[in-house]
Design an enzyme around this catalytic site. Structure first.
Site, PDB file in Angstrom:
ATOM      1  N   GLY A  63      69.731  35.811  18.969  1.00 22.21           N
ATOM      2  CA  GLY A  63      69.603  37.075  17.618  1.00 22.21           C
ATOM      3  C   GLY A  63      68.918  37.879  17.356  1.00 22.21           C
ATOM      4  O   GLY A  63      67.268  37.023  16.758  1.00 22.21           O
ATOM      5  N   CYS A 112      69.033  29.667  18.952  1.00 24.38           N
ATOM      6  CA  CYS A 112      67.887  30.229  18.270  1.00 24.38           C
ATOM      7  C   CYS A 112      68.450  30.467  16.519  1.00 24.38           C
ATOM      8  O   CYS A 112      68.928  30.202  16.541  1.00 24.38           O
ATOM      9  CB  CYS A 112      67.484  31.216  18.599  1.00 24.38           C
ATOM     10  SG  CYS A 112      66.057  32.760  17.639  1.00 24.38           S
ATOM     11  N   TYR A 113      69.569  31.438  16.864  1.00 24.03           N
ATOM     12  CA  TYR A 113      70.190  32.723  16.152  1.00 24.03           C
ATOM     13  C   TYR A 113      71.818  31.242  15.680  1.00 24.03           C
ATOM     14  O   TYR A 113      71.918  31.248  14.268  1.00 24.03           O
ATOM     15  CB  TYR A 113      70.406  33.551  16.071  1.00 24.03           C
ATOM     16  CG  TYR A 113      71.615  34.974  14.643  1.00 24.03           C
ATOM     17  CD1 TYR A 113      70.331  35.065  13.883  1.00 24.03           C
ATOM     18  CD2 TYR A 113      72.346  34.571  14.764  1.00 24.03           C
ATOM     19  CE1 TYR A 113      71.579  35.421  12.816  1.00 24.03           C
ATOM     20  CE2 TYR A 113      73.145  34.742  13.957  1.00 24.03           C
ATOM     21  CZ  TYR A 113      72.752  35.720  12.883  1.00 24.03           C
ATOM     22  OH  TYR A 113      73.421  36.635  12.015  1.00 24.03           O
ATOM     23  N   HIS A 162      64.125  28.895  23.509  1.00 17.62           N
ATOM     24  CA  HIS A 162      64.917  29.748  24.006  1.00 17.62           C
ATOM     25  C   HIS A 162      65.094  28.836  25.938  1.00 17.62           C
ATOM     26  O   HIS A 162      64.119  29.257  26.615  1.00 17.62           O
ATOM     27  CB  HIS A 162      64.563  30.900  24.678  1.00 17.62           C
ATOM     28  CG  HIS A 162      64.893  31.783  23.454  1.00 17.62           C
ATOM     29  ND1 HIS A 162      66.653  32.764  23.107  1.00 17.62           N
ATOM     30  CD2 HIS A 162      64.058  32.336  22.051  1.00 17.62           C
ATOM     31  CE1 HIS A 162      66.821  33.079  22.563  1.00 17.62           C
ATOM     32  NE2 HIS A 162      64.691  32.535  21.545  1.00 17.62           N
ATOM     33  N   GLU A 191      66.389  29.945  28.826  1.00 19.97           N
ATOM     34  CA  GLU A 191      66.926  30.785  29.678  1.00 19.97           C
ATOM     35  C   GLU A 191      65.579  31.754  29.716  1.00 19.97           C
ATOM     36  O   GLU A 191      65.786  31.701  31.417  1.00 19.97           O
ATOM     37  CB  GLU A 191      67.781  31.315  29.245  1.00 19.97           C
ATOM     38  CG  GLU A 191      67.429  32.593  27.955  1.00 19.97           C
ATOM     39  CD  GLU A 191      67.559  31.812  26.400  1.00 19.97           C
ATOM     40  OE1 GLU A 191      68.085  32.754  25.504  1.00 19.97           O
ATOM     41  OE2 GLU A 191      67.777  31.087  26.121  1.00 19.97           O
ATOM     42  N   VAL A 242      68.811  49.919  46.445  1.00 21.71           N
ATOM     43  CA  VAL A 242      69.457  48.341  46.324  1.00 21.71           C
ATOM     44  C   VAL A 242      70.807  49.016  45.426  1.00 21.71           C
ATOM     45  O   VAL A 242      71.593  48.463  46.602  1.00 21.71           O
ATOM     46  CB  VAL A 242      68.706  47.387  46.151  1.00 21.71           C
ATOM     47  CG1 VAL A 242      69.509  45.836  46.070  1.00 21.71           C
ATOM     48  CG2 VAL A 242      67.469  47.368  47.413  1.00 21.71           C
ATOM     49  N   ASP A 243      70.779  49.463  44.280  1.00 25.22           N
ATOM     50  CA  ASP A 243      72.017  48.878  44.146  1.00 25.22           C
ATOM     51  C   ASP A 243      73.305  50.280  44.607  1.00 25.22           C
ATOM     52  O   ASP A 243      74.330  49.829  44.470  1.00 25.22           O
ATOM     53  CB  ASP A 243      71.621  49.689  42.287  1.00 25.22           C
ATOM     54  CG  ASP A 243      70.667  48.165  41.385  1.00 25.22           C
ATOM     55  OD1 ASP A 243      70.305  47.435  41.925  1.00 25.22           O
ATOM     56  OD2 ASP A 243      69.821  49.155  40.471  1.00 25.22           O
ATOM     57  N   LYS A 285      70.383  41.965  39.902  1.00 29.53           N
ATOM     58  CA  LYS A 285      69.139  42.662  41.331  1.00 29.53           C
ATOM     59  C   LYS A 285      69.166  41.046  42.027  1.00 29.53           C
ATOM     60  O   LYS A 285      70.177  41.931  42.913  1.00 29.53           O
ATOM     61  CB  LYS A 285      67.456  42.786  40.820  1.00 29.53           C
ATOM     62  CG  LYS A 285      67.055  43.635  42.177  1.00 29.53           C
ATOM     63  CD  LYS A 285      67.420  44.771  42.474  1.00 29.53           C
ATOM     64  CE  LYS A 285      67.556  45.592  41.809  1.00 29.53           C
ATOM     65  NZ  LYS A 285      67.973  46.995  41.373  1.00 29.53           N
TER      66      LYS A 285
END
Length: 514
Positions: free
Chosen positions: A56, A83-84, A171, A173, A228-229, A370
């Site tokens: 965060g 982290c946070y 992190h 991720e 695409v979306d 995506k």
């Protein structure tokens, strides 16, 4: 989404929260993002196999900073604090968290002290990780032991002595952390016991049923751009409700070269979708006259889009829903996520919406990234050329023309952008990069063409490579290719006499310039 095998992520406002969810889904495990103040009783749901606390932007020392209900720690499930989340875990268990003298942002070396920890299975003694924090741990809680350290963080990872409680300062991720996905896999599969059985076809089946239940006998209006979306959203909604869907293509005067012609041919003539083309370029460009602030541009375009859709809906019977191809990155960057995320920029189909609308929203893709949308498109039978098309922002070239937007500027940028994309196809590079486009800068430079002095605008070209669009790296395109692109643009596009190449990654920049 209903599933008996999922991971809950409590959002404390990190820009990377949804990237955590994305990484877990790469492992074919469903993940769900919830507010940090979710009732602990809800997290006791047996379908939730584990909980991750996100990072965060706040400090645990800030007044009013997000905190956990202390009953949360009574949940009998594995918990990973990032982290946070680590700092909250340390503070709540009476460890010592201090405000660091300098914010640590960037790569760091993680030195592991406990190689037998299941969280770090498969790791070497030292690995490269990505840091982004201002506070740090100076002393672990009494019931915890230290798993790893780094140069500027004496406690980079820790674990409870008896319970499956883990905390890490870095992190995992983000792609910058080596073996980050391995750590996440260790937690969700080995520690939480999740089965890797969630597939995109399951999402489609569930989404179709949800759309049918939500819409009922009403009709849906969808803004189709040809990207695409919106294309995948149209295919998914059409699979669910068929002719109850009407697509509207709004030409706001800031599309790519020949965009309107291509969209109408593909969807109306070739696929037989009920499509209404609307030329609203005068309306949009008129409202944007004299506006140079990027946020204002986006909000004006967002409001005008909705007005046009509402106007078209009045010509149809039983239309009560406005469908949009909103994705996860749209939501998080507009700070409409469940947690207290910081605003990066507004999106025309999220943050730019007016407070009062006459149409309800239908956003069947808002939980997807995506690449997941592309998977859905393939499973729905959309042609590869459509599925692999590079993203194009809803505001169109409005956010690629820095400063005031004029018809002349749009025409110049359309030509330059078309050359860049055409050259990518010619060199076989289009599918090797994730997104590429040209930007028109409000800067004029002196040049020489023939024997004449020129004083014209600068064009920037940008190309990035990414897997999730939450982080991205600039594309290492061949010098000879860049030289040919520059030569063609300068020689073929009147109004541009200089081309520059953007080599900024995300972060610290965003993919679009505005």
């Amino acid at each position: 989404m209903e599933t008996q095998n999922k991971i809950a992520i409590l959002d404390f406002g990190s820009q990377y929260t949804k990237l955590i969810a994305r990484r877990i889904r790469e492992l074919s495990i469903y993940s769900e993002i919830l507010p940090y103040n979710t009732d602990p009783a809800d997290l006791a749901d047996p379908s939730i196999k584990g909980v991750i606390l996100s990072g965060g932007p706040r400090s645990v020392f800030d007044k009013g900073a997000p905190a956990l209900d202390q009953k949360f720690w009574e949940i009998d499930k594995p918990i990973l604090g990032i982290c946070y989340g680590l700092q909250l875990m340390c503070r709540d268990f009476n460890g010592e968290v201090v405000s660091a003298d300098d914010r640590e942002y960037g790569p760091a070396n993680l030195q592991l002290d406990h190689h037998n920890s299941p969280l770090f299975k498969g790791f070497e003694a030292k690995t490269r990780v990505w840091m982004s924090h201002g506070d740090r741990l100076d002393k672990a809680p009494a019931d915890f032991h230290i798993l790893g350290t780094s140069e500027n963080a004496p406690i980079t990872a820790m674990a409870h002595n008896q319970r499956p409680l883990y905390g890490i300062q870095f992190h995992p991720e983000v792609s910058h952390s080596e073996n980050g996905l391995t750590l996440i896999k260790n937690f969700v599969t080995d520690i939480c016991g999740c089965a890797q059985d969630w597939l995109m076809k399951d999402y489609i089946e569930a989404a179709v049923e949800e759309i049918r239940e939500q819409v009922g006998d009403d009709h849906v209006l969808l803004g189709l751009s040809g990207g695409v979306d919106s294309s995948v959203a149209a295919a998914l909604i059409h699979k669910a409700i068929g002719d109850q869907l009407t697509c509207v293509f709004v030409d706001h005067g800031m599309m790519r070269k020949d965009e309107r012609k291509q969209v109408v041919h593909t969807f109306k003539d070739q696929f037989g979708i009920h499509l209404i083309p609307v030329d609203a370029s005068d309306l949009f460009l008129g409202r944007l006259a004299g506006v140079d602030d990027p946020e204002q541009k986006r909000k004006i375009i967002g409001r005008t889009f909705v007005e046009v859709f509402e106007s078209e809906s009045k010509k149809l019977n039983n239309v009560t829903y406005l469908a949009q191809g909103t994705l996860y990155p749209d939501v998080i960057e507009s700070a409409v996520a469940v947690g207290p995320a910081q605003t990066i920029k507004s999106h025309h189909n999220v943050g730019g919406l007016p407070e009062k609308m006459h149409l309800k929203l239908l956003e069947p893709l808002r939980d997807l990234f995506k690449d997941e949308v592309r998977q859905v498109g393939r499973l729905l039978g959309l042609p590869e050329v459509m599925v692999e098309r590079h993203p194009f922002p809803g505001p169109g070239l409005a956010v690629r023309i820095l400063g005031e937007i004029t018809r002349e500027g749009v025409a110049v940028l359309q030509e330059a952008d078309a050359i860049f994309i055409d050259m990518l196809h010619q060199w076989g590079l289009y599918n090797e990069v994730s997104q590429a486009f040209a930007v028109l800068l409000p800067v004029r430079t002196v040049g020489i063409m023939g024997d004449e002095r020129t004083y014209e605008q600068v064009c920037a070209i940008r190309s990035v490579s990414t897997t999730d669009f939450m982080t991205a790296d600039w594309s290492r395109l061949p010098y000879d290719f860049l030289g040919e692109v520059s030569s063609r643009i300068v020689n073929e596009v009147k109004g541009i006499n200089r081309v520059v190449f953007d080599i900024t990654s995300k972060p610290p920049g965003t993919i679009e310039w505005e």
